[in-house]
Design a protein around this motif. Structure first.
Motif, short mmCIF file in Angstrom:
data_model
loop_
_atom_site.label_atom_id
_atom_site.label_comp_id
_atom_site.label_asym_id
_atom_site.label_seq_id
_atom_site.Cartn_x
_atom_site.Cartn_y
_atom_site.Cartn_z
N GLY A 148 62.91 1.27 -24.86
CA GLY A 148 61.47 1.16 -24.77
C GLY A 148 60.90 1.53 -23.41
N PRO A 149 61.28 0.80 -22.35
CA PRO A 149 60.75 1.16 -21.04
C PRO A 149 61.05 2.62 -20.67
CG PRO A 149 61.79 -0.99 -20.95
CD PRO A 149 62.07 -0.44 -22.32
N GLY B 271 54.92 0.73 -25.72
CA GLY B 271 53.47 0.53 -25.77
C GLY B 271 52.84 0.35 -24.40
N GLN B 272 53.48 -0.47 -23.58
CA GLN B 272 52.92 -0.72 -22.24
C GLN B 272 53.01 0.53 -21.38
OE1 GLN B 272 55.34 -4.06 -21.28
NE2 GLN B 272 53.92 -5.53 -22.17
N GLY B 273 54.05 1.32 -21.58
CA GLY B 273 54.14 2.59 -20.85
C GLY B 273 53.02 3.53 -21.25
N TYR B 274 52.69 3.54 -22.56
CA TYR B 274 51.56 4.36 -23.00
C TYR B 274 50.28 3.89 -22.33
CZ TYR B 274 48.14 6.58 -26.05
OH TYR B 274 47.08 7.31 -26.52
N GLY C 274 58.33 7.00 -18.94
CA GLY C 274 58.31 8.46 -18.89
C GLY C 274 56.95 9.00 -19.29
N TYR C 275 56.34 8.36 -20.31
CA TYR C 275 54.98 8.77 -20.70
C TYR C 275 54.02 8.56 -19.54
CZ TYR C 275 50.54 8.98 -23.11
OH TYR C 275 49.26 9.31 -23.48
N ALA C 276 54.16 7.39 -18.88
CA ALA C 276 53.29 7.11 -17.73
C ALA C 276 53.51 8.14 -16.63
CB ALA C 276 53.56 5.70 -17.20
#
Lengths: 82, 82, 82, 82, 82
Positions: free
Chosen positions: A24-25, E28-31, A30-32
């Motif tokens: 998850g992280p 989700g939090q990364g998004y 990576g998206y961030a």
């Protein structure tokens, strides 16, 4: 084979399973990172604010990965079952 | 078969399971790479800032993959169960 | 059946599990390839910078896949358990 | 049942598990193919550059799928465990 | 081996499985972090409001990861089965 050995064996599997949370992280941060790089490309003058927001959000996203690591380390080094 | 052998066998499975965490950073960092490439294509003059932000975020995303590797290596080479 | 055979059998499963990590870089690098191709289509004159950024980011995304491969090869050819 | 049969049985499972990695390149390269087709539709005159970038990135994304195939073939035809 | 040992062994596996829930909040939090960084890049003067909204949403997203952690800790330290 005795019972404690079975507990130890299953704890090794449990520790491995707990680390799967790290998916998850990895995706989220990576998206961030991608959005951060995109934003810096558009407004290089706001780089400081963008990177700070990115890192603050990434720190929050890291938490569940840390939880998984903690449970794995408990199973490995502070196992309450024996 | 004795108990230590069972622990070793299950530790091999646990080490494999822990590596599955690597899915996350692979996806996330690839997203960051894509956004970085896109951003450099739009503002080539900001390439330095874009790549630095991309790599900073990717380093954060790498952490949970490293956690999984550490747990796998502990299970393989520093197994606390025997 | 003796214990070493059980360890070998479970190591084969563990090696297979570790390779599942390859899902991540496959998706992520493919995303980077898509964004790279898109960017080159828009600014063909920036092709060099785009491709370099894409490959740099893809190299970072490859790491967790390599970790999985290393753990699998350790289980197969340098198994510390027997 | 003897031990070698158990190793063979679990190696068959391990080989199958390793191929799950193929999910990743399949998704990623498909995304790259989609973006490449989109780009060629927009700038047909840049087709060569777009396709070259797409194929270069897709080749990188293929790697982890190859790793999984190699581990599966080792388990099937060069099994180090017996 | 007795029954309580089997319960303890399976509880260790269960604790590991529970942590897999952490995949969700991580993504989700990364998004949210990515969109937050994007927003701050566009309106740096709204940074306070953007970050507060991002953190509020991330706190909600964290809940299921906490649930997983709680169940894992109950299985480890307050196991009702023995």
């Amino acid at each position: 084979m005795n019972g404690v050995d079975l507990i130890k064996a299953c704890s090794a599997i449990g520790a491995g399973l707990a680390m799967i949370a790290g998916i998850g992280p990895g995706i989220g941060q990576g998206y961030a990172a991608g959005k951060g790089a995109e934003g810096v490309g558009r407004q290089p003058e706001a780089q400081g604010d963008i990177v700070r927001t990115m890192l603050l959000g990434a720190a929050v996203a890291e938490t569940t990965g840390i939880y998984g690591l903690i449970v794995a380390l408990i199973l490995l080094f502070a196992n309450p079952f024996f």
